[in-house]
Enzyme design. Structure first.
Site, PDB file in Angstrom:
ATOM      1  N   CYS A 167      24.812  30.467  98.366  1.00 22.90           N
ATOM      2  CA  CYS A 167      24.947  29.652  99.571  1.00 22.90           C
ATOM      3  C   CYS A 167      26.267  28.860  99.545  1.00 22.90           C
ATOM      4  CB  CYS A 167      23.727  28.745  99.736  1.00 22.90           C
ATOM      5  SG  CYS A 167      23.598  28.109 101.408  1.00 22.90           S
ATOM      6  N   TYR A 168      26.217  27.532  99.360  1.00 26.55           N
ATOM      7  CA  TYR A 168      27.469  26.761  99.288  1.00 26.55           C
ATOM      8  C   TYR A 168      28.390  27.348  98.209  1.00 26.55           C
ATOM      9  CZ  TYR A 168      30.709  22.817  98.938  1.00 26.55           C
ATOM     10  OH  TYR A 168      31.837  22.039  98.936  1.00 26.55           O
TER      11      TYR A 168
ATOM     12  N   GLU B 102      16.689  31.975  94.525  1.00 31.26           N
ATOM     13  CA  GLU B 102      15.836  31.164  93.646  1.00 31.26           C
ATOM     14  C   GLU B 102      14.555  30.706  94.319  1.00 31.26           C
ATOM     15  OE1 GLU B 102      18.624  30.314  95.090  1.00 31.26           O
ATOM     16  OE2 GLU B 102      18.793  28.188  95.538  1.00 31.26           O
TER      17      GLU B 102
ATOM     18  N   GLY C 257      -0.852  12.588  78.014  1.00 34.00           N
ATOM     19  CA  GLY C 257      -0.279  13.544  78.958  1.00 34.00           C
ATOM     20  C   GLY C 257       0.257  14.758  78.219  1.00 34.00           C
TER      21      GLY C 257
ATOM     22  N   LYS D  26       8.790  21.832  82.825  1.00 29.55           N
ATOM     23  CA  LYS D  26       7.351  21.575  82.654  1.00 29.55           C
ATOM     24  C   LYS D  26       6.566  22.837  82.270  1.00 29.55           C
ATOM     25  CE  LYS D  26       4.226  18.357  83.008  1.00 29.55           C
ATOM     26  NZ  LYS D  26       4.438  16.977  82.541  1.00 29.55           N
TER      27      LYS D  26
ATOM     28  N   GLY E 255      24.540  23.535  98.297  1.00 32.40           N
ATOM     29  CA  GLY E 255      24.851  22.113  98.459  1.00 32.40           C
ATOM     30  C   GLY E 255      24.927  21.774  99.935  1.00 32.40           C
TER      31      GLY E 255
ATOM     32  N   HIS F 104      19.216  32.226  99.404  1.00 26.06           N
ATOM     33  CA  HIS F 104      18.759  31.547  98.175  1.00 26.06           C
ATOM     34  C   HIS F 104      17.786  32.443  97.393  1.00 26.06           C
ATOM     35  CE1 HIS F 104      20.423  27.537  98.939  1.00 26.06           C
ATOM     36  NE2 HIS F 104      20.231  27.816 100.216  1.00 26.06           N
TER      37      HIS F 104
ATOM     38  N   ASP G 196       3.329  16.129  78.064  1.00 25.10           N
ATOM     39  CA  ASP G 196       4.615  16.060  77.359  1.00 25.10           C
ATOM     40  C   ASP G 196       4.493  15.362  76.010  1.00 25.10           C
ATOM     41  OD1 ASP G 196       5.421  17.165  79.709  1.00 25.10           O
ATOM     42  OD2 ASP G 196       6.344  15.338  80.495  1.00 25.10           O
TER      43      ASP G 196
END
Ligand code: XMP
Length: 514
Positions: A82-83, A171, A225, A370, A55, A169, A227
């Site tokens: 991190c934060y 991720e 599309g 997605k 954050g 991080h 989705d």
């Protein structure tokens, strides 16, 4: 649906969705919640593990987002990133201070491979750092398990209480062994067995939809599309002929796209459903006539879309359920989960028709990212060409044409875009580049063709790479490919005498060219 769940607590970091995606890549289901979520609610969810995200704040400022100390007493493993790591130390009895230098970018980190978090990780590994503050003293019961040249505590842990803190991080893909570390946390420390799999998700969803719908009637707006297509097929598998799909062709689709959608979902396609294609092209062109302002175009297209859909729905009469192709990032971005602020209201999210007579909404993809929607699509047997279709904005080519939209301009941008896509695919770049398309600038200039002077439009080619669509960089499309596209567009598309390549990143640009 899945009982084995990890909770990601969002402190407003830009990578919050990435954390959740990486956890799911480890076959563990997870959800994002705001740091404001009540601790009782978190306990009631019975998570197997909790991850605190990064954050933008400093945890020692009184107004900064925080968490109660009980969070670390639930007996549930907690990983702070991190934060989140700084906060863990701050809330327990460690110390966090402002560093003299900001550590930012790829950084060599020395890790203790005896830590369960760093199992099978190289002792020296490259990680992505981005912090102003640092942990100057770990909380009692913690030992330091990683450091860098500038940062004495790059990771710390209290294995007895199953508390883990990482300053960098994991991720972000720049952290070379980050996914391994997250895997070690969720599969190792938390003991998740990895039951989150797309085939079982699809099976369970189809069964649950069938139960919920019973003999009811279902209506779905199909855009072509990814989705809405995946949602429609899931419904078709579950309730077949009880489903009606309305496909509004607004005349702003890519070349041949309307026919492609009809080939898949129409009467000659493999699915047993009622398919209605509404050719509303002229209506949209009429409404857009003389309009040049992009937001106004978006509004008109969105409103008209809903109006056409409502008219069709009225003909069908009352239905029991309305299907929406909402996906998890839509949920998070519309402020319903996590801490994200609303950036722009997307055409196909939240714009619910007022006059459609239905009792309940079904959102079968509401929990998916997605890439998971794509996996679900393949699992359902939807053709790859549709599943890997380029992201396409709801307002379509209406926002890839600068200035007034006319039938002539739509034809130009459709033809140019089709050539561009064909050549990108031929060069084997179609899965490599994040998003690419042609747009039509409103600029006309002088050129020469044969012996004749021309005064024609300039087409702009765009190609970007992006992780999360929030930021993007222009892609390095090989010059020969661009030249070939240019040559073909000039020769094959009437009304164009110049081709530009757009180098702008986002920010300051946007991905779309509107
Ligand atoms: P921008 O232009 O905001 O685009 O940088 C980010 C991503 O969002 C897509 N986009 C849309 N998608 N409805 C959509 O479904 C919309 O109204 C819309 N506007 C932009 C864009 O194609 C890119 O992938």
């Amino acid at each position: 649906m899945d009982t084995e769940k990890v909770i990601v607590i969002d402190f407003g970091g830009q990578y919050n969705q990435l954390v959740a995606r990486r956890v799911r890549e480890c076959n563990v289901y997870c959800e994002i919640y705001s740091y404001r979520t009540d601790i009782g609610q978190i306990r009631a969810m019975n998570p197997k593990g909790i991850i605190l995200t990064g954050g933008p704040n400093s945890c020692y400022e009184p107004s900064s987002p925080s968490c109660p100390a009980e969070l670390f007493e639930l007996g549930v493993p907690v990983l702070g990133l991190c934060y989140g790591a700084e906060l863990m130390m701050h809330v327990l009895d460690g110390k966090v201070e402002k560093a003299s230098v900001r550590e930012y970018g790829k950084t060599k980190v020395m890790v203790d491979t005896a830590s369960p978090l760093f199992r099978d990780v190289q002792p020296e590994t490259i990680c992505w750092m981005s912090h102003f503050d640092y942990i100057s003293q770990v909380a009692s019961g913690f030992s330091i398990t990683a450091h860098t040249a500038d940062c004495p505590v790059a990771a710390a842990e209290n294995p007895e209480k199953k508390l883990y803190a990482i300053q960098f991080h994991p991720e972000v893909l720049h952290t070379q062994e980050g996914t391994r570390m997250l895997y070690n946390f969720v599969r190792g420390v938390c003991g998740c067995s990895g039951t989150w799999r797309m085939d079982s998700f699809v099976e369970d969803s189809v069964r649950a939809i069938r139960e919920k719908v019973g003999n009811g009637r279902v209506l779905c707006a199909l855009s072509g599309g990814v989705d809405s297509s995946v949602a429609a097929v899931m419904l078709a598998k579950a309730v077949g002929g009880q489903l009606t799909c309305v496909f509004v062709d607004h005349g702003l689709l890519r070349k041949n796209e309307g026919d492609e959608v009809e080939a898949v979902f129409g009467p000659d396609g493999p699915y047993d459903l009622n398919f209605i294609r509404v050719n509303a092209r002229q209506r949209f062109y009429d409404r857009l006539s003389g309009v040049t302002e992009p937001e106004q175009k978006r509004k008109i297209i969105g409103e008209e879309f809903i109006r056409v859909f409502e008219e069709e729905a009225k003909k069908i009469g009352a239905v029991d359920f309305l299907v929406q192709g909402t996906i998890y990032p839509d949920v998070v971005e519309s402020g319903l989960g996590g801490e994200s602020v609303v950036i722009k209201s997307h055409h196909n999210v939240g714009g619910l028709p007022d006059y459609v007579d239905f009792k309940e909404i079904i959102e079968p993809l509401r929990s998916l990212f997605k890439d998971e929607v794509r996996k679900a699509g393949l699992e359902l047997g939807i053709p790859e060409t549709l599943v890997y279709r380029q992201p396409f904005p709801g307002p379509g080519l209406g926002i890839r044409i600068i200035g007034e939209v006319t039938a002539e301009k739509v034809r130009i941008v459709q033809d140019a875009d089709a050539i561009y896509r064909e050549e990108i695919a031929r060069a084997g770049l179609d899965r490599e580049i994040g998003q690419y398309f042609a747009a039509l600038t409103n600029m006309r200039s002088v050129g020469v063709m044969g012996d004749e002077r021309t005064y024609d439009y300039a087409v702009a080619l765009r190609a970007v790479n992006t992780v999360d669509f929030m930021t993007a960089e222009s892609a390095k499309v090989p010059f020969e490919v661009l030249q070939k596209v240019m040559g073909r567009i000039i020769n094959e598309v009437r009304g164009v005498n110049r081709v530009f390549y757009d180098l702008t990143s986002k920010p300051p640009g946007t991905i779309e060219f509107e």
